[in-house]
Design a protein around this motif. Sequence first.
Motif, short mmCIF file in Angstrom:
data_model
loop_
_atom_site.label_atom_id
_atom_site.label_comp_id
_atom_site.label_asym_id
_atom_site.label_seq_id
_atom_site.Cartn_x
_atom_site.Cartn_y
_atom_site.Cartn_z
N TYR A 24 0.84 -1.21 0.00
CA TYR A 24 0.00 0.00 0.00
C TYR A 24 0.88 1.27 0.00
O TYR A 24 0.63 2.21 -0.77
CB TYR A 24 -0.92 -0.01 1.23
CG TYR A 24 -1.71 1.26 1.39
CD1 TYR A 24 -2.84 1.51 0.60
CD2 TYR A 24 -1.32 2.22 2.32
CE1 TYR A 24 -3.56 2.69 0.73
CE2 TYR A 24 -2.03 3.40 2.46
CZ TYR A 24 -3.16 3.63 1.66
OH TYR A 24 -3.87 4.81 1.80
N TYR A 27 2.59 1.79 -3.36
CA TYR A 27 1.63 2.27 -4.35
C TYR A 27 1.33 3.76 -4.15
O TYR A 27 1.17 4.51 -5.12
CB TYR A 27 0.34 1.46 -4.28
CG TYR A 27 -0.65 1.83 -5.35
CD1 TYR A 27 -0.54 1.31 -6.64
CD2 TYR A 27 -1.70 2.71 -5.09
CE1 TYR A 27 -1.44 1.65 -7.63
CE2 TYR A 27 -2.61 3.07 -6.06
CZ TYR A 27 -2.47 2.53 -7.34
OH TYR A 27 -3.37 2.88 -8.33
N GLN A 28 1.27 4.16 -2.88
CA GLN A 28 0.95 5.56 -2.59
C GLN A 28 2.12 6.48 -2.95
O GLN A 28 1.92 7.56 -3.53
CB GLN A 28 0.61 5.73 -1.10
CG GLN A 28 -0.71 5.08 -0.70
CD GLN A 28 -1.90 5.74 -1.40
OE1 GLN A 28 -1.98 6.98 -1.52
NE2 GLN A 28 -2.83 4.92 -1.87
N TYR A 29 3.34 6.10 -2.61
CA TYR A 29 4.49 6.99 -2.81
C TYR A 29 5.18 6.80 -4.16
O TYR A 29 5.81 7.72 -4.67
CB TYR A 29 5.50 6.78 -1.68
CG TYR A 29 5.03 7.35 -0.36
CD1 TYR A 29 5.15 8.71 -0.06
CD2 TYR A 29 4.45 6.52 0.61
CE1 TYR A 29 4.71 9.22 1.15
CE2 TYR A 29 4.01 7.02 1.83
CZ TYR A 29 4.14 8.38 2.09
OH TYR A 29 3.70 8.89 3.28
N TYR A 30 5.09 5.58 -4.71
CA TYR A 30 5.73 5.31 -6.00
C TYR A 30 4.74 4.60 -6.92
O TYR A 30 4.92 3.42 -7.27
CB TYR A 30 6.98 4.45 -5.81
CG TYR A 30 7.97 5.05 -4.83
CD1 TYR A 30 8.81 6.08 -5.21
CD2 TYR A 30 8.04 4.58 -3.52
CE1 TYR A 30 9.71 6.63 -4.30
CE2 TYR A 30 8.93 5.11 -2.61
CZ TYR A 30 9.76 6.15 -3.00
OH TYR A 30 10.64 6.69 -2.12
N PRO A 31 3.67 5.29 -7.30
CA PRO A 31 2.63 4.66 -8.12
C PRO A 31 3.18 4.28 -9.49
O PRO A 31 4.12 4.93 -10.01
CB PRO A 31 1.56 5.75 -8.22
CG PRO A 31 2.31 7.02 -8.04
CD PRO A 31 3.41 6.73 -7.07
N PHE A 79 6.39 -0.78 -7.88
CA PHE A 79 5.15 -1.49 -7.54
C PHE A 79 4.90 -2.67 -8.48
O PHE A 79 4.59 -3.79 -8.03
CB PHE A 79 3.96 -0.52 -7.58
CG PHE A 79 2.66 -1.17 -7.21
CD1 PHE A 79 2.33 -1.39 -5.88
CD2 PHE A 79 1.75 -1.57 -8.18
CE1 PHE A 79 1.13 -2.01 -5.53
CE2 PHE A 79 0.56 -2.18 -7.84
CZ PHE A 79 0.25 -2.40 -6.51
#
Length: 567
Positions: A24, A27-31, A79
């Motif tokens: 999670y 995904y949030q910081y390195y989408p 990711f």
Amino acid sequence: MDPLTKRRRILWTAWLLIVPPGLYLIYQYYPPPSMELADVLAYLAFFVLACLFPMNISGVPTYLVQWLTVAVFLKYGLFVEVILSQITMIIVILRLRTSEGISVRIPFNSMMFFAVSAIAGLTFLFAGGEIGSLNLGDVIVFGLLFQTVSFVANQLILYGYARILGEHKDFFSLDTIWDFTITFLVFPFSIALYMSEAYFGLAALLLLGIPFFTMTAIIHMYTNSEKVNNDLKKAGVIGHQLAARLSTDEVLDQFVIQVANLFKVDFAYVIDFRDGQLLMLRKFEESQLQPLDKKPIEYDEGIAGQAIVKDSSYMFSSKAQWKNMPTEYIHADSESLMAMPISRNNKIEGVLVLTARRKHAFLPHQLQILDILSTYFAVSLEKAVLVQKAIAKSERCGLTKLYNYRYLDEAIGKCMEQVNSKELDHLSVVMMDIDYFKAINDKYGHQSGNEILIALANLLTKMVGNEGTVARYGGEEFVILLPGYSKEVSMLFAENIRKEIEKHEFTIHSDLDDKRGTVGIKITMSIGVSSAPEDSDDAMAMIRNADRALYIGAKQAGRNKVAAYTK
């Protein structure tokens, strides 16, 4: 709580705390960038193919997914690489044969793959690496950094985990060197794939993927053929070793131990088929032969029974495939299993059963190797039986079936060596001669005399039992070898024999009588006793001393007596 259950709970708890939250956060910081589903599926397909065609290095399957991992990371970021690595991990676990259960391997390997990806990816990004860059210099430098950090992190995690479990693992081992070599040999493929795909699209996957997977498939087939050839060579060596064994016990022991080592099994059983029953002949467990404690069972019971009834071999990858068959003699920890009928002269003589604790422990070609070994075993066993019969015939008196002078000479020599080396405290020789035996032959015939010799041999064998060795010395003379018997005890033993023979009635057929009927007669024996170490330290001197005691101390003193040798 048993250690395995505790370990499983700790691993799954750690997995829940690390992997889902970690995904999670990544995904949030390195989408991931925008991407075509077809491209991702194409890479996924190549990941699966890489898992289906491993290279075999020193007997260990090596999955060459690194060249895809680096390319995916450089194109799509952390990711997507983590997700594809997790999928790869599951495929590898399902294919890889180890003794650990899936419920333990999945959480640990998932965390390890995640940690390796996260550490290497974040190092790449913090060092200034750029996802999607087409600058060849940057791609090579930062891609190599990603690959190096991945390798080091992987080795450190494996080393630390082994130490936590109390297992020994060298950080710089041969396996580590191989992993390092393979990792950096495929690195150019990663860069070539990434750069080519950027300019040529999915066609680059085919241009590089087809020759790469063709190469790995060829290497895979070659290593498999090498494995078969090596096993065949080892089977040939075992066959020669079995042929050199001269006793059935030696053949059985050698066969079980060598086969267990060849196939790296945990348990091995040789089961004999006779008189409608199955009888355990050898049980190999915990790396050694074990005492036999199983009673015979009906011939058609269990896997061994099915192998006999159907004259067919079996190979199972897990207990779930054979658990419904009654197999009380097989260790409860067994998972993988092979069973092979043992035939001799087109007749099933028994069954060999091999089992291992780990699942998928056996390969198809090993069943064929086992068939060859079973043939070697049957032939060697038959040869050993013939040799033992020949030896027994050469060591036995043809008339009385007692041991002869040749065997006695060797036996007394071995016992005297034990006396001289202090392994035996005492050794006694009892020599016996039938009184007036010539008169019996003259009156009743030589065949009648032979009947007495046979009956006397049976009587002596019964009286001596396991206490000593009975031999026919020649004519009407007999010798008893008594290891561990002092002169005093031997004198008492000999006196009991003399009394028993004196009162025993022997039934013979009189060849010289007109009616040729049966006659009951009694005989007496004169007996001489010699003992070591007090009388002699030489084997042949022991015989001469007992003979002297017999004729001087017993015969000349009136016969039907026991006399001891005196210097």
